[in-house]
Write a protein that holds these residues in place. Sequence first.
Motif, PDB file in Angstrom:
ATOM      1  N   ILE A   7       3.392   7.600  -2.497  1.00 54.55           N
ATOM      2  CA  ILE A   7       2.856   6.453  -1.763  1.00 54.55           C
ATOM      3  C   ILE A   7       3.202   5.196  -2.550  1.00 54.55           C
ATOM      4  O   ILE A   7       3.056   5.169  -3.776  1.00 54.55           O
ATOM      5  N   GLU A   8       3.629   4.160  -1.863  1.00 53.41           N
ATOM      6  CA  GLU A   8       3.974   2.889  -2.497  1.00 53.41           C
ATOM      7  C   GLU A   8       2.769   2.393  -3.306  1.00 53.41           C
ATOM      8  O   GLU A   8       1.624   2.552  -2.904  1.00 53.41           O
ATOM      9  N   ASP A   9       3.025   1.813  -4.478  1.00 58.19           N
ATOM     10  CA  ASP A   9       1.974   1.423  -5.425  1.00 58.19           C
ATOM     11  C   ASP A   9       0.864   0.575  -4.805  1.00 58.19           C
ATOM     12  O   ASP A   9      -0.319   0.824  -5.043  1.00 58.19           O
ATOM     13  N   SER A  10       1.220  -0.436  -4.031  1.00 57.74           N
ATOM     14  CA  SER A  10       0.207  -1.310  -3.447  1.00 57.74           C
ATOM     15  C   SER A  10      -0.691  -0.531  -2.485  1.00 57.74           C
ATOM     16  O   SER A  10      -1.919  -0.679  -2.501  1.00 57.74           O
ATOM     17  N   THR A  11      -0.101   0.300  -1.662  1.00 59.55           N
ATOM     18  CA  THR A  11      -0.882   1.121  -0.735  1.00 59.55           C
ATOM     19  C   THR A  11      -1.767   2.086  -1.502  1.00 59.55           C
ATOM     20  O   THR A  11      -2.936   2.280  -1.158  1.00 59.55           O
ATOM     21  N   LEU A  12      -1.218   2.680  -2.566  1.00 58.50           N
ATOM     22  CA  LEU A  12      -1.993   3.622  -3.364  1.00 58.50           C
ATOM     23  C   LEU A  12      -3.187   2.938  -4.024  1.00 58.50           C
ATOM     24  O   LEU A  12      -4.269   3.527  -4.133  1.00 58.50           O
ATOM     25  N   ALA A  13      -3.029   1.698  -4.451  1.00 54.93           N
ATOM     26  CA  ALA A  13      -4.135   0.961  -5.054  1.00 54.93           C
ATOM     27  C   ALA A  13      -5.279   0.771  -4.052  1.00 54.93           C
ATOM     28  O   ALA A  13      -6.458   0.920  -4.395  1.00 54.93           O
ATOM     29  N   HIS A  14      -4.936   0.475  -2.805  1.00 56.95           N
ATOM     30  CA  HIS A  14      -5.952   0.330  -1.763  1.00 56.95           C
ATOM     31  C   HIS A  14      -6.581   1.685  -1.446  1.00 56.95           C
ATOM     32  O   HIS A  14      -7.799   1.796  -1.280  1.00 56.95           O
TER      33      HIS A  14
ATOM     34  N   GLU B  35     -10.419  -2.667   6.789  1.00 56.97           N
ATOM     35  CA  GLU B  35      -9.774  -2.034   7.946  1.00 56.97           C
ATOM     36  C   GLU B  35      -9.660  -0.523   7.742  1.00 56.97           C
ATOM     37  O   GLU B  35      -9.946   0.254   8.657  1.00 56.97           O
ATOM     38  N   MET B  36      -9.255  -0.121   6.544  1.00 53.74           N
ATOM     39  CA  MET B  36      -9.122   1.311   6.253  1.00 53.74           C
ATOM     40  C   MET B  36     -10.482   2.007   6.321  1.00 53.74           C
ATOM     41  O   MET B  36     -10.608   3.089   6.901  1.00 53.74           O
ATOM     42  N   MET B  37     -11.521   1.395   5.749  1.00 54.47           N
ATOM     43  CA  MET B  37     -12.861   1.981   5.772  1.00 54.47           C
ATOM     44  C   MET B  37     -13.408   2.056   7.192  1.00 54.47           C
ATOM     45  O   MET B  37     -14.013   3.064   7.575  1.00 54.47           O
ATOM     46  N   LYS B  38     -13.179   1.019   7.976  1.00 52.66           N
ATOM     47  CA  LYS B  38     -13.669   1.013   9.358  1.00 52.66           C
ATOM     48  C   LYS B  38     -13.022   2.137  10.156  1.00 52.66           C
ATOM     49  O   LYS B  38     -13.712   2.881  10.869  1.00 52.66           O
ATOM     50  N   SER B  39     -11.727   2.285  10.031  1.00 55.24           N
ATOM     51  CA  SER B  39     -11.018   3.347  10.739  1.00 55.24           C
ATOM     52  C   SER B  39     -11.487   4.725  10.279  1.00 55.24           C
ATOM     53  O   SER B  39     -11.743   5.609  11.098  1.00 55.24           O
ATOM     54  N   LEU B  40     -11.619   4.889   8.978  1.00 54.91           N
ATOM     55  CA  LEU B  40     -12.064   6.173   8.429  1.00 54.91           C
ATOM     56  C   LEU B  40     -13.482   6.513   8.867  1.00 54.91           C
ATOM     57  O   LEU B  40     -13.764   7.636   9.283  1.00 54.91           O
ATOM     58  N   ASN B  41     -14.372   5.559   8.812  1.00 60.26           N
ATOM     59  CA  ASN B  41     -15.752   5.807   9.211  1.00 60.26           C
ATOM     60  C   ASN B  41     -15.883   6.093  10.703  1.00 60.26           C
ATOM     61  O   ASN B  41     -16.758   6.834  11.121  1.00 60.26           O
ATOM     62  N   ALA B  42     -14.996   5.530  11.506  1.00 58.23           N
ATOM     63  CA  ALA B  42     -15.050   5.739  12.954  1.00 58.23           C
ATOM     64  C   ALA B  42     -14.548   7.118  13.364  1.00 58.23           C
ATOM     65  O   ALA B  42     -15.050   7.700  14.324  1.00 58.23           O
ATOM     66  N   THR B  43     -13.566   7.647  12.622  1.00 61.30           N
ATOM     67  CA  THR B  43     -12.925   8.890  13.056  1.00 61.30           C
ATOM     68  C   THR B  43     -13.121  10.072  12.104  1.00 61.30           C
ATOM     69  O   THR B  43     -12.881  11.203  12.487  1.00 61.30           O
ATOM     70  N   GLY B  44     -13.497   9.799  10.863  1.00 62.56           N
ATOM     71  CA  GLY B  44     -13.597  10.864   9.872  1.00 62.56           C
ATOM     72  C   GLY B  44     -12.247  11.265   9.306  1.00 62.56           C
ATOM     73  O   GLY B  44     -12.139  12.222   8.555  1.00 62.56           O
ATOM     74  N   GLU B  45     -11.217  10.503   9.660  1.00 62.49           N
ATOM     75  CA  GLU B  45      -9.871  10.785   9.174  1.00 62.49           C
ATOM     76  C   GLU B  45      -9.188   9.478   8.787  1.00 62.49           C
ATOM     77  O   GLU B  45      -9.235   8.506   9.520  1.00 62.49           O
ATOM     78  N   LEU B  46      -8.557   9.486   7.615  1.00 59.87           N
ATOM     79  CA  LEU B  46      -7.793   8.339   7.157  1.00 59.87           C
ATOM     80  C   LEU B  46      -6.330   8.621   7.453  1.00 59.87           C
ATOM     81  O   LEU B  46      -5.741   9.535   6.874  1.00 59.87           O
ATOM     82  N   VAL B  47      -5.756   7.884   8.391  1.00 62.78           N
ATOM     83  CA  VAL B  47      -4.359   8.078   8.794  1.00 62.78           C
ATOM     84  C   VAL B  47      -3.521   6.992   8.137  1.00 62.78           C
ATOM     85  O   VAL B  47      -3.748   5.811   8.354  1.00 62.78           O
ATOM     86  N   LEU B  48      -2.548   7.411   7.315  1.00 63.53           N
ATOM     87  CA  LEU B  48      -1.746   6.478   6.534  1.00 63.53           C
ATOM     88  C   LEU B  48      -0.373   6.212   7.133  1.00 63.53           C
ATOM     89  O   LEU B  48       0.462   5.607   6.479  1.00 63.53           O
ATOM     90  N   ASP B  49      -0.126   6.640   8.344  1.00 62.43           N
ATOM     91  CA  ASP B  49       1.208   6.520   8.942  1.00 62.43           C
ATOM     92  C   ASP B  49       1.769   5.107   8.845  1.00 62.43           C
ATOM     93  O   ASP B  49       2.933   4.915   8.531  1.00 62.43           O
ATOM     94  N   HIS B  50       0.954   4.106   9.107  1.00 57.42           N
ATOM     95  CA  HIS B  50       1.437   2.718   9.113  1.00 57.42           C
ATOM     96  C   HIS B  50       1.424   2.097   7.716  1.00 57.42           C
ATOM     97  O   HIS B  50       1.865   0.975   7.551  1.00 57.42           O
ATOM     98  N   LEU B  51       0.954   2.837   6.704  1.00 56.08           N
ATOM     99  CA  LEU B  51       0.824   2.255   5.375  1.00 56.08           C
ATOM    100  C   LEU B  51       1.858   2.766   4.379  1.00 56.08           C
ATOM    101  O   LEU B  51       2.081   2.137   3.364  1.00 56.08           O
TER     102      LEU B  51
ATOM    103  N   PRO C 130      -8.827  -7.424   0.421  1.00 52.40           N
ATOM    104  CA  PRO C 130     -10.126  -6.936   0.899  1.00 52.40           C
ATOM    105  C   PRO C 130     -10.147  -6.641   2.392  1.00 52.40           C
ATOM    106  O   PRO C 130     -10.867  -5.751   2.850  1.00 52.40           O
ATOM    107  N   HIS C 131      -9.327  -7.366   3.158  1.00 56.14           N
ATOM    108  CA  HIS C 131      -9.284  -7.128   4.604  1.00 56.14           C
ATOM    109  C   HIS C 131      -8.658  -5.772   4.909  1.00 56.14           C
ATOM    110  O   HIS C 131      -9.093  -5.075   5.830  1.00 56.14           O
ATOM    111  N   LEU C 132      -7.647  -5.379   4.147  1.00 54.19           N
ATOM    112  CA  LEU C 132      -7.033  -4.068   4.331  1.00 54.19           C
ATOM    113  C   LEU C 132      -8.013  -2.962   3.954  1.00 54.19           C
ATOM    114  O   LEU C 132      -8.123  -1.956   4.659  1.00 54.19           O
ATOM    115  N   ILE C 133      -8.753  -3.149   2.880  1.00 52.29           N
ATOM    116  CA  ILE C 133      -9.776  -2.167   2.487  1.00 52.29           C
ATOM    117  C   ILE C 133     -10.795  -2.014   3.614  1.00 52.29           C
ATOM    118  O   ILE C 133     -11.137  -0.895   4.007  1.00 52.29           O
TER     119      ILE C 133
END
Length: 101
Positions: free
Chosen positions: A15-22, A81-97, A76-79
């Motif tokens: 995973i690209e470093d910036s994405t991995l940090a998030h 967004e990721m948390m909102k998506s994860l909390n809504a579905t129970g799955e963190l999908v990284l396809d776009h990241l 912080p906005h990306l964090i």
Amino acid sequence: MGRLRYDGTSDPILIEDSTLAHLKIVIATKLRRQESFMMTWLPITDGPDQRATVWIHPAIPLQFGFDAASPAAIDPHLIAEMMKSLNATGELVLDHLVAPR
């Protein structure tokens, strides 16, 4: 390109470093709360899996490896967004990241 080593036996997830940090912040937040979840991504390496999913659980070892010595800038906005998506579905999908193949 960073590496997420999961379970101590599987090949690292590239995973690209910036994405991995998030991702590190999101995963740490969920695991600190003892919340397990699914994580899905499109593997960067050529292999049999064109899409992969793992179950992220507090009892399974994780290691984050970064190519850059200095920490990546965090959005912080990306964090949020990721948390909102994860909390809504129970799955963190990284396809776009993740970086393209």
